[in-house]
Design a protein around this motif. Structure first.
Motif, PDB file in Angstrom:
ATOM      1  N   LEU A  59      69.712  79.727  -1.349  1.00  0.00           N
ATOM      2  CA  LEU A  59      69.128  80.655  -2.317  1.00  0.00           C
ATOM      3  C   LEU A  59      69.629  80.375  -3.725  1.00  0.00           C
ATOM      4  O   LEU A  59      68.862  80.357  -4.684  1.00  0.00           O
ATOM      5  CB  LEU A  59      69.471  82.097  -1.935  1.00  0.00           C
ATOM      6  N   ARG A  62      67.924  77.099  -4.804  1.00  0.00           N
ATOM      7  CA  ARG A  62      66.462  77.104  -4.903  1.00  0.00           C
ATOM      8  C   ARG A  62      65.961  78.043  -5.985  1.00  0.00           C
ATOM      9  O   ARG A  62      64.977  77.746  -6.644  1.00  0.00           O
ATOM     10  CB  ARG A  62      65.839  77.532  -3.576  1.00  0.00           C
ATOM     11  N   THR A  63      66.626  79.176  -6.205  1.00  0.00           N
ATOM     12  CA  THR A  63      66.130  80.109  -7.224  1.00  0.00           C
ATOM     13  C   THR A  63      66.190  79.466  -8.591  1.00  0.00           C
ATOM     14  O   THR A  63      65.357  79.721  -9.446  1.00  0.00           O
ATOM     15  CB  THR A  63      66.953  81.410  -7.234  1.00  0.00           C
ATOM     16  N   HIS A  64      67.191  78.609  -8.795  1.00  0.00           N
ATOM     17  CA  HIS A  64      67.296  77.968 -10.094  1.00  0.00           C
ATOM     18  C   HIS A  64      66.208  76.906 -10.265  1.00  0.00           C
ATOM     19  O   HIS A  64      65.705  76.683 -11.345  1.00  0.00           O
ATOM     20  CB  HIS A  64      68.676  77.328 -10.233  1.00  0.00           C
ATOM     21  N   ARG A  65      65.865  76.257  -9.159  1.00  0.00           N
ATOM     22  CA  ARG A  65      64.970  75.107  -9.231  1.00  0.00           C
ATOM     23  C   ARG A  65      63.521  75.520  -8.997  1.00  0.00           C
ATOM     24  O   ARG A  65      62.599  74.845  -9.429  1.00  0.00           O
ATOM     25  CB  ARG A  65      65.411  74.100  -8.182  1.00  0.00           C
ATOM     26  N   GLY A  66      63.320  76.616  -8.274  1.00  0.00           N
ATOM     27  CA  GLY A  66      61.951  77.014  -7.926  1.00  0.00           C
ATOM     28  C   GLY A  66      61.629  76.596  -6.504  1.00  0.00           C
ATOM     29  O   GLY A  66      62.016  75.527  -6.050  1.00  0.00           O
ATOM     30  N   GLU A  67      60.925  77.453  -5.785  1.00  0.00           N
ATOM     31  CA  GLU A  67      60.646  77.221  -4.371  1.00  0.00           C
ATOM     32  C   GLU A  67      59.792  75.978  -4.161  1.00  0.00           C
ATOM     33  O   GLU A  67      60.031  75.188  -3.265  1.00  0.00           O
ATOM     34  CB  GLU A  67      59.922  78.451  -3.806  1.00  0.00           C
ATOM     35  N   GLU A 214      69.275  70.274  -0.011  1.00  0.00           N
ATOM     36  CA  GLU A 214      69.361  71.064  -1.237  1.00  0.00           C
ATOM     37  C   GLU A 214      70.342  70.459  -2.234  1.00  0.00           C
ATOM     38  O   GLU A 214      70.074  70.422  -3.435  1.00  0.00           O
ATOM     39  CB  GLU A 214      69.763  72.504  -0.911  1.00  0.00           C
TER      40      GLU A 214
ATOM     41  N   GLN B  96      76.004  76.083  -9.995  1.00  0.00           N
ATOM     42  CA  GLN B  96      75.335  77.029 -10.889  1.00  0.00           C
ATOM     43  C   GLN B  96      76.145  77.263 -12.152  1.00  0.00           C
ATOM     44  O   GLN B  96      75.580  77.327 -13.249  1.00  0.00           O
ATOM     45  CB  GLN B  96      75.116  78.370 -10.163  1.00  0.00           C
TER      46      GLN B  96
END
Lengths: 228, 114
Positions: A59, A62-67, A214, B96
Motif C-alpha cells: 500500500l 502503490r499509493t505513491h505510484r498509482g494502482e 513492488e 517513502q
C-alpha cells in the motif's frame, strides 16, 4: 512459581512433546507439529502478521505510484541498464529449477524433516528473483502479474482459516484435525498439517514475490500518462 | 548448561542498540534493528538447549532419544517471520521518506508538520 518451577515446567513440556508428538500426530518433525497443530492458532496469527506487513508495504509503495502503473512493467529512468552477462543468464536458469524443487521439497516434507511452509515459501519466493536475473525484468513481470499474485496470496492465507473453520463446522474445536493421520514417515501423513503447510507456502511465496515486484518497480519510471 | 551462552545474545543486543543510537541513515538503522532481533533468536535457542541432545526431529533417530526443546524452536520460527516482514515494511517506509524529503539522515529530517 519461582524460576526453578518454570524451568521444571518447561523441561517437562519439552519432554512430553518430544515423547508423544510422533505417536499422537504421526509426524517426526516436532517443531512443525508444535507450529501447525499444538500451537496452530498462534501460527495463524503469525501468518496474518506476515500478510498485514505485505499489504502495508504494498500500500505504501502503490499509493505513491498509482494502482495502474504497477500492473505492467515500468521503464528505468536516466541510469543505463547494465546488460546481463551470459554467465549470469546461463547460471541462473538451472539454479532457478533447482531452487524451486528444493523449496517444494522443504514444503512437502514439513512434518518429516527440518522445514515447513514458511521456510519453503521463502525459498520459492526467492527463486522467483532468479527468473528476473536469468530472463530479465520484462519476462519476470509477465510471468508474475500482480493481478494474479494478489488473489493467490489471499487464497493461501484464507485456506488456513478455512481449515480451522471446517473443524468447527464438524463440531470440533478450531483447527482440530479431521483427516486420517496416515503412516508415520510418509509424505502424506500427520493429517491436515501438509495441507496447511502448502497453503502457508503459497501465501509466503506469493507475498515475497509481491514485495519483490513492488520494490523493483520503485526503480522504474512511470510511463507518460500514468496517474502519479 | 553454561551461562556464558547467554552472553552472546546480550552482546548482539547491545551492539545492535549501539548501532541504532549512533545511526545516521535509516537503512543502516533497519539493519541494526535486525541485529537486535537476532539476539532474541539466539536467546530462545539457548534457553531450549540441552547438553548432549539432538534436534527434536525423529526422522532418523528413534523417539525417546534426548532432544532439545521444540517449543522455543517453533517460537524462533515465528520470530524470524515477523522480523523479516517488519523489515520489509520499514524499508518501504524509508523509501517513502526518501521520496518526500530527499534524505534518510534522521538528523536532517525536519519534524513532521500537519
Amino acid at each position: 512459581m519461582g524460576a526453578s518451577g518454570i524451568r521444571t515446567l518447561s523441561r517437562s513440556l519439552c519432554d512430553i512433546l518430544n515423547a508423544v508428538g510422533t505417536s499422537e500426530r504421526h509426524g517426526t518433525n516436532i517443531v512443525t507439529l508444535v507450529n501447525f497443530d499444538y500451537r496452530g492458532f498462534d501460527t495463524l496469527g503469525e501468518e496474518y502478521i506476515l500478510f498485514a506487513a505485505v499489504i502495508g508495504a504494498v500500500l505504501l509503495m502503490r499509493t505513491h505510484r498509482g494502482e495502474k502503473t504497477s500492473a505492467r512493467p515500468g521503464k528505468v529512468s536516466e541510469q543505463p541498464v547494465p546488460l546481463r552477462t551470459d554467465a549470469v543468464a546461463l547460471g541462473s536458469r538451472p539454479a532457478l529449477g533447482l531452487t524451486l524443487i528444493f523449496g517444494m521439497y522443504v514444503v512437502l516434507h514439513a512434518q518429516l524433516t527440518p522445514g515447513g511452509g514458511f521456510q519453503g515459501g521463502a525459498i520459492i519466493g526467492s527463486a522467483t528473483l532468479l527468473l528476473y536475473l536469468g530472463f530479465g525484468y520484462r519476462t519476470w513481470r509477465q510471468v508474475m502479474p500482480t493481478a494474479v499474485l494478489d488473489p493467490v496470496e489471499a487464497f493461501g492465507a484464507g485456506a488456513f482459516v478455512v481449515a480451522g473453520l471446517a473443524a468447527m463446522a464438524a463440531g470440533a474445536p478450531f483447527l482440530t484435525n479431521l483427516l486420517p493421520l496416515g503412516k508415520t514417515g510418509s509424505v502424506i501423513s500427520a493429517g491436515e498439517i501438509p495441507l496447511i503447510n502448502i497453503a502457508v507456502a503459497i501465501a509466503v511465496s506469493t507475498g515475497f514475490a509481491v514485495l519483490f515486484v513492488e520494490y523493483l518497480e520503485e526503480t522504474r519510471e512511470p510511463d507518460a500518462g500514468d496517474e502519479e | 548448561m553454561n551461562h556464558a551462552a547467554f552472553l552472546l545474545p546480550a552482546w548482539l543486543f547491545v551492539i545492535g542498540l549501539y548501532g541504532i543510537i549512533t545511526s545516521r541513515h535509516f537503512v543502516h538503522l533497519i539493519g541494526c534493528l535486525t541485529v537486535v532481533q537476532s539476539s532474541t533468536y539466539v536467546l530462545l535457542l539457548s534457553v531450549g538447549y540441552r547438553t548432549g541432545a539432538g534436534a527434536p526431529i525423529f526422522a532418523d533417530h528413534p523417539v525417546g532419544s534426548p532432544a532439545v526443546d521444540p517449543v522455543v524452536q517453533a517460537l524462533v520460527l515465528t520470530d524470524i517471520v515477523v522480523g523479516a516482514t517488519v523489515t520489509a515494511l520499514l524499508l518501504a517506509l524509508a523509501l517513502q521518506v526518501h521520496k518526500r524529503k530527499g534524505t534518510l539522515d534522521p538528523q536532517r529530517l525536519r519534524p513532521l508538520r500537519p
